[in-house]
Design a protein around this motif. Sequence first.
Motif, PDB file in Angstrom:
ATOM      1  N   PRO A 131     -44.475  74.555  -3.121  1.00 49.46           N
ATOM      2  CA  PRO A 131     -44.066  73.773  -1.954  1.00 49.46           C
ATOM      3  C   PRO A 131     -43.489  72.401  -2.272  1.00 49.46           C
ATOM      4  CG  PRO A 131     -46.442  73.657  -2.212  1.00 49.46           C
ATOM      5  CD  PRO A 131     -45.937  74.580  -3.293  1.00 49.46           C
ATOM      6  N   LEU A 132     -43.342  72.061  -3.544  1.00 50.87           N
ATOM      7  CA  LEU A 132     -42.746  70.781  -3.924  1.00 50.87           C
ATOM      8  C   LEU A 132     -42.200  70.890  -5.340  1.00 50.87           C
ATOM      9  CD1 LEU A 132     -45.547  68.152  -4.770  1.00 50.87           C
ATOM     10  CD2 LEU A 132     -45.866  70.608  -4.848  1.00 50.87           C
ATOM     11  N   SER A 133     -41.496  69.831  -5.792  1.00 51.50           N
ATOM     12  CA  SER A 133     -40.948  69.758  -7.154  1.00 51.50           C
ATOM     13  C   SER A 133     -39.954  70.877  -7.452  1.00 51.50           C
ATOM     14  CB  SER A 133     -42.073  69.771  -8.205  1.00 51.50           C
ATOM     15  OG  SER A 133     -42.961  68.700  -8.013  1.00 51.50           O
ATOM     16  N   THR A 134     -39.265  71.354  -6.405  1.00 50.97           N
ATOM     17  CA  THR A 134     -38.323  72.458  -6.565  1.00 50.97           C
ATOM     18  C   THR A 134     -36.963  72.087  -5.980  1.00 50.97           C
ATOM     19  OG1 THR A 134     -40.035  74.166  -6.538  1.00 50.97           O
ATOM     20  CG2 THR A 134     -37.830  74.850  -5.933  1.00 50.97           C
ATOM     21  N   GLN A 135     -35.903  72.396  -6.739  1.00 52.97           N
ATOM     22  CA  GLN A 135     -34.537  72.152  -6.291  1.00 52.97           C
ATOM     23  C   GLN A 135     -33.721  73.415  -6.543  1.00 52.97           C
ATOM     24  OE1 GLN A 135     -34.220  69.378  -4.753  1.00 52.97           O
ATOM     25  NE2 GLN A 135     -35.959  68.222  -5.569  1.00 52.97           N
ATOM     26  N   LYS A 136     -32.625  73.557  -5.797  1.00 50.21           N
ATOM     27  CA  LYS A 136     -31.806  74.760  -5.940  1.00 50.21           C
ATOM     28  C   LYS A 136     -30.336  74.400  -5.845  1.00 50.21           C
ATOM     29  CE  LYS A 136     -33.287  78.616  -4.236  1.00 50.21           C
ATOM     30  NZ  LYS A 136     -33.690  79.709  -3.305  1.00 50.21           N
ATOM     31  N   LEU A 137     -29.520  75.070  -6.669  1.00 46.37           N
ATOM     32  CA  LEU A 137     -28.074  74.940  -6.636  1.00 46.37           C
ATOM     33  C   LEU A 137     -27.458  76.307  -6.357  1.00 46.37           C
ATOM     34  CD1 LEU A 137     -27.375  72.647  -9.732  1.00 46.37           C
ATOM     35  CD2 LEU A 137     -27.163  72.009  -7.331  1.00 46.37           C
ATOM     36  N   THR A 138     -26.474  76.336  -5.471  1.00 46.07           N
ATOM     37  CA  THR A 138     -25.777  77.577  -5.171  1.00 46.07           C
ATOM     38  C   THR A 138     -24.585  77.744  -6.108  1.00 46.07           C
ATOM     39  OG1 THR A 138     -24.281  76.544  -3.564  1.00 46.07           O
ATOM     40  CG2 THR A 138     -26.427  77.302  -2.755  1.00 46.07           C
ATOM     41  N   SER A 139     -23.976  78.925  -6.045  1.00 42.52           N
ATOM     42  CA  SER A 139     -22.835  79.199  -6.921  1.00 42.52           C
ATOM     43  C   SER A 139     -21.676  78.252  -6.627  1.00 42.52           C
ATOM     44  CB  SER A 139     -22.383  80.651  -6.750  1.00 42.52           C
ATOM     45  OG  SER A 139     -22.027  80.917  -5.400  1.00 42.52           O
ATOM     46  N   GLU A 140     -21.436  77.923  -5.351  1.00 41.98           N
ATOM     47  CA  GLU A 140     -20.330  77.024  -5.012  1.00 41.98           C
ATOM     48  C   GLU A 140     -20.576  75.630  -5.574  1.00 41.98           C
ATOM     49  OE1 GLU A 140     -17.583  77.880  -3.681  1.00 41.98           O
ATOM     50  OE2 GLU A 140     -18.080  79.913  -3.086  1.00 41.98           O
ATOM     51  N   GLU A 141     -21.800  75.153  -5.515  1.00 40.75           N
ATOM     52  CA  GLU A 141     -22.125  73.823  -6.041  1.00 40.75           C
ATOM     53  C   GLU A 141     -21.989  73.780  -7.558  1.00 40.75           C
ATOM     54  OE1 GLU A 141     -25.351  72.497  -2.596  1.00 40.75           O
ATOM     55  OE2 GLU A 141     -25.965  73.775  -4.256  1.00 40.75           O
ATOM     56  N   ILE A 142     -22.246  74.889  -8.220  1.00 37.55           N
ATOM     57  CA  ILE A 142     -22.102  74.955  -9.678  1.00 37.55           C
ATOM     58  C   ILE A 142     -20.636  74.937 -10.077  1.00 37.55           C
ATOM     59  CG2 ILE A 142     -22.482  76.420 -11.707  1.00 37.55           C
ATOM     60  CD1 ILE A 142     -25.053  77.411 -10.261  1.00 37.55           C
ATOM     61  N   LEU A 143     -19.824  75.740  -9.400  1.00 39.24           N
ATOM     62  CA  LEU A 143     -18.420  75.878  -9.782  1.00 39.24           C
ATOM     63  C   LEU A 143     -17.602  74.631  -9.473  1.00 39.24           C
ATOM     64  CD1 LEU A 143     -17.829  79.557  -8.586  1.00 39.24           C
ATOM     65  CD2 LEU A 143     -18.059  78.762 -10.940  1.00 39.24           C
ATOM     66  N   MET A 144     -18.022  73.834  -8.475  1.00 36.48           N
ATOM     67  CA  MET A 144     -17.237  72.669  -8.064  1.00 36.48           C
ATOM     68  C   MET A 144     -17.652  71.387  -8.771  1.00 36.48           C
ATOM     69  SD  MET A 144     -16.945  73.226  -3.937  1.00 36.48           S
ATOM     70  CE  MET A 144     -16.204  71.592  -3.764  1.00 36.48           C
ATOM     71  N   ASN A 145     -18.605  71.445  -9.685  1.00 34.41           N
ATOM     72  CA  ASN A 145     -19.170  70.228 -10.265  1.00 34.41           C
ATOM     73  C   ASN A 145     -18.171  69.506 -11.164  1.00 34.41           C
ATOM     74  OD1 ASN A 145     -20.944  68.884 -12.648  1.00 34.41           O
ATOM     75  ND2 ASN A 145     -22.050  68.856 -10.707  1.00 34.41           N
ATOM     76  N   PRO A 146     -17.841  68.244 -10.886  1.00 34.97           N
ATOM     77  CA  PRO A 146     -16.908  67.493 -11.756  1.00 34.97           C
ATOM     78  C   PRO A 146     -17.522  67.222 -13.129  1.00 34.97           C
ATOM     79  CG  PRO A 146     -17.150  66.440  -9.595  1.00 34.97           C
ATOM     80  CD  PRO A 146     -18.232  67.465  -9.709  1.00 34.97           C
ATOM     81  N   GLY A 147     -16.718  67.394 -14.170  1.00 30.97           N
ATOM     82  CA  GLY A 147     -17.183  67.126 -15.521  1.00 30.97           C
ATOM     83  C   GLY A 147     -18.144  68.156 -16.064  1.00 30.97           C
ATOM     84  N   GLY A 148     -18.481  69.176 -15.266  1.00 24.40           N
ATOM     85  CA  GLY A 148     -19.450  70.171 -15.707  1.00 24.40           C
ATOM     86  C   GLY A 148     -18.862  71.245 -16.595  1.00 24.40           C
ATOM     87  N   ASN A 149     -17.536  71.458 -16.485  1.00 20.54           N
ATOM     88  CA  ASN A 149     -16.854  72.471 -17.293  1.00 20.54           C
ATOM     89  C   ASN A 149     -17.537  73.828 -17.158  1.00 20.54           C
ATOM     90  OD1 ASN A 149     -14.774  73.293 -19.011  1.00 20.54           O
ATOM     91  ND2 ASN A 149     -16.025  73.006 -20.841  1.00 20.54           N
ATOM     92  N   PHE A 150     -18.037  74.134 -15.938  1.00 20.83           N
ATOM     93  CA  PHE A 150     -18.681  75.408 -15.627  1.00 20.83           C
ATOM     94  C   PHE A 150     -19.920  75.661 -16.484  1.00 20.83           C
ATOM     95  CE2 PHE A 150     -14.078  75.756 -14.995  1.00 20.83           C
ATOM     96  CZ  PHE A 150     -14.037  75.970 -13.627  1.00 20.83           C
ATOM     97  N   ASP A 151     -20.527  74.599 -16.996  1.00 21.51           N
ATOM     98  CA  ASP A 151     -21.699  74.695 -17.867  1.00 21.51           C
ATOM     99  C   ASP A 151     -22.941  74.367 -17.045  1.00 21.51           C
ATOM    100  OD1 ASP A 151     -23.681  74.515 -19.762  1.00 21.51           O
ATOM    101  OD2 ASP A 151     -22.528  73.276 -21.154  1.00 21.51           O
ATOM    102  N   ILE A 152     -23.818  75.362 -16.866  1.00 23.29           N
ATOM    103  CA  ILE A 152     -24.993  75.166 -16.032  1.00 23.29           C
ATOM    104  C   ILE A 152     -25.888  74.062 -16.578  1.00 23.29           C
ATOM    105  CG2 ILE A 152     -26.282  76.986 -17.218  1.00 23.29           C
ATOM    106  CD1 ILE A 152     -26.450  76.045 -13.488  1.00 23.29           C
ATOM    107  N   SER A 153     -25.940  73.878 -17.903  1.00 22.12           N
ATOM    108  CA  SER A 153     -26.773  72.836 -18.502  1.00 22.12           C
ATOM    109  C   SER A 153     -26.301  71.441 -18.105  1.00 22.12           C
ATOM    110  CB  SER A 153     -26.773  72.964 -20.029  1.00 22.12           C
ATOM    111  OG  SER A 153     -27.323  74.194 -20.431  1.00 22.12           O
TER     112      SER A 153
END
Length: 808
Positions: free
Chosen positions: A127-149
Amino acid sequence: MKQLLLLLGFLAGCFTLHAQVSGILSGTIKDKNTQQTIGGATVSVYRQDSLQMVSDKDGQFTIALAVGKYNVSVAAIGYETVNLYNININSGNAKLLSIEMQQSFNELTAVVVRTGRSVRATDMITPLSTQKLTSEEILMNPGGNFDISKVIQVLPGVSGGFSASRNDIIVRGGGPSENVYYLDGIEIPVLNHFQTQGASGGATGILNSAFINDVQLTASAFNSKYDNALASTFVIRQRNGNSEKHSGNIRLSGSEFAAALEGPINKKTTYLASVRRSYLKYLFQLVGTPIRPDYWDFQYKVNHKPNKKTEINFIGLGAIDEFFLARPKKIKPESEYINRANPLIDQWNYTVGVSVKRLVEDGFVTVAASRNMFYNGIRRYENNIDKSGNLLFNSKSHETENKIRIDVDKMINGWKYSYGAALQYVKYDADVFNTLLQELKDASGNVIRPATTLQTENRISFYKTGFYAHLSRYFFQERLLLSGGFRSDMNSFTENGMDPLATLSPRLSASWSINDQWNVSASVGSYYKLPPYTALGYQNTAGALANKNLEYIHAVHYTVGLQYLPRNDFRLTAEAFYKDYDQYPVSNVTGISLANVGTDFNAIGNEKYSSSGKGRVYGLEVYAQQKMIKNLFYVASATVYKSEFAGSDNKYVSSTWDYGYVLSTTVGLSFKKNWEIGLKYRLAGGQPYSPYDLTASRQYYLSTGKGVYDYSLLNTERLKPFQQLDLRVDKKYNFKKTSLTVYLDFQNILAYKTPSFPKYTFERNADNTAFVTTDGNPVAADGSNAIPVILQSADATVVPAIGFIFEF
């Protein structure tokens, strides 16, 4: 930059778009707790107007939509409504959704349609200390180069990755080795190319982000089913392949080329497959940089549904990594240091697994079997470029794990419970040759000190096992949530490894809903992790396994949090945490805790350790998330913390991961005609480091290629703070049956000078062909006639990249 913008504008004018181009939105709706499909759910799709349809008896739906971005709402009787935002429909690949709905357990209402706060990431277990990212948020990330890390660094409590050559994931001040990663229920020990053995950090991620449905990060209150986690768990869900037609995509980014295919094998089976190839070595050759990284990676998933109650997933991923050096066009002292200090690397790894999920009354049973293997080859010569001179260091190591796990998950009368067990067979070997001191001769060529070398052959194999149980339930009309469980882990290698009570780890969480918008949560939990195989496998000069007396590393987490959900698309959380570590491995040679060695721990394990270390991490984090409504989304996080560990002297000092503070924010804007702009800004305190022992560094430099740290001043120095602003611009073109996304990605657009650790070397002559000496003679093997130099560098490198994604 002007040239890249002109190129993007040129491409915008080259394509004639088709009017009324459409794409496909398809999905499957399931009960989150029982995995039963939900038929009759109402799926509403919103843009300017709304469109509705109902899922069939198998919980599936498919709808053709005009290309563009949509919000989706899914409602079903007895379930909390799910809202999804920023769903991108294009004319290339179909958009496939896997939607899980949470039951409503309001005891006063027999049948309800309850509007849930879909932006929340918590669930009944955590019920706490949890976060989630969707596929759209991963693919649109600036500077991320599609790297989940890199993408997950926008989340609260997450730091690391502040170096171009490292991809460490630091969660709430814990080291990279304290995280565990699961892909569709299969543990994946290797997440990065050029991974540091014994940890999870590396250069760049190996997962194909196009396959990911969502990623859930949990920084405390871990689900009892996950073992070996001290800092976090990452649960990554992949989507299934397209069941209607064969399709794929081709992606060219700033560092690699990737191709992916998907489609049906038959009516009951789909597949996903990808291959990726780096071209970094060619880029570095063009700019004259001496390093030459080169890698491949591969990934697949096959989903088979023999009947309505059974689902089988076959997954696999692997990588081949090679790192070598070349002679630079212009030799600089920094280049010479790189040539001497960086080893030559030859690595490969793979993980393959199969999971069978069978629906039973009130729940489901999952059986998963997997095998993973990691080979790590490291060499270093006197001259790494030509691979000439004495071989100073050579290591060949294998890690192999064979695993089987069974999990039972059920929901009965509002009680959610799970239990299970796991068994692993582990093999580890390492052949290590290391030159500690080179041979020393006098002016006449007589040997006055022979070379000092170390050569070991380490071989171990053993079993690991564990079992767990977890129970959760809502009370008082869903205002109070209680979740608790325990697990115990054992192994057949360490002296006390088969005592189940030694690792009995209970955990308890509670959440209270003050009203529809506010809730407060708290948790306390005990967690254990087996020390790295590299340490367990060490054999002393007598050939005996010297670290069999090591204990499981132990941490107790205390967390309290507050969550504010004023509406379905916005969330604000604040959490305070304290982590108490004990039984951390400490080197018997240096007295230093492994938590204070960091990335310089090359994981060879050629030391004896004791489980006498302790540590503490405490801090506060705040996170705000706005889902995309109309044309704007943003996330912002701030973490302030202190990470300290003690070695054999019992004195707390800053750990290698003690940045002190980390701030991150990402903003995305959508415009007409399929233009998007994203900005990501990160700020972090300086990383601690230890100064050099100048006497020992002079003596050992020619043998090791680097300086020796003064551990009496452990982590007393700090780099300057890190900051970076990244910009990304996307333009999407939709054709009749294909689509093309062209993007520009600029890392560090403010040209901030990224600080790096000081480097120890010897002064070079004017033409940079040899070391300068005090007596004019060739440099002595012990460096006694060399002139030490400490290189201080901070590079202001702007990394522009243009890439495309072609979907068909």
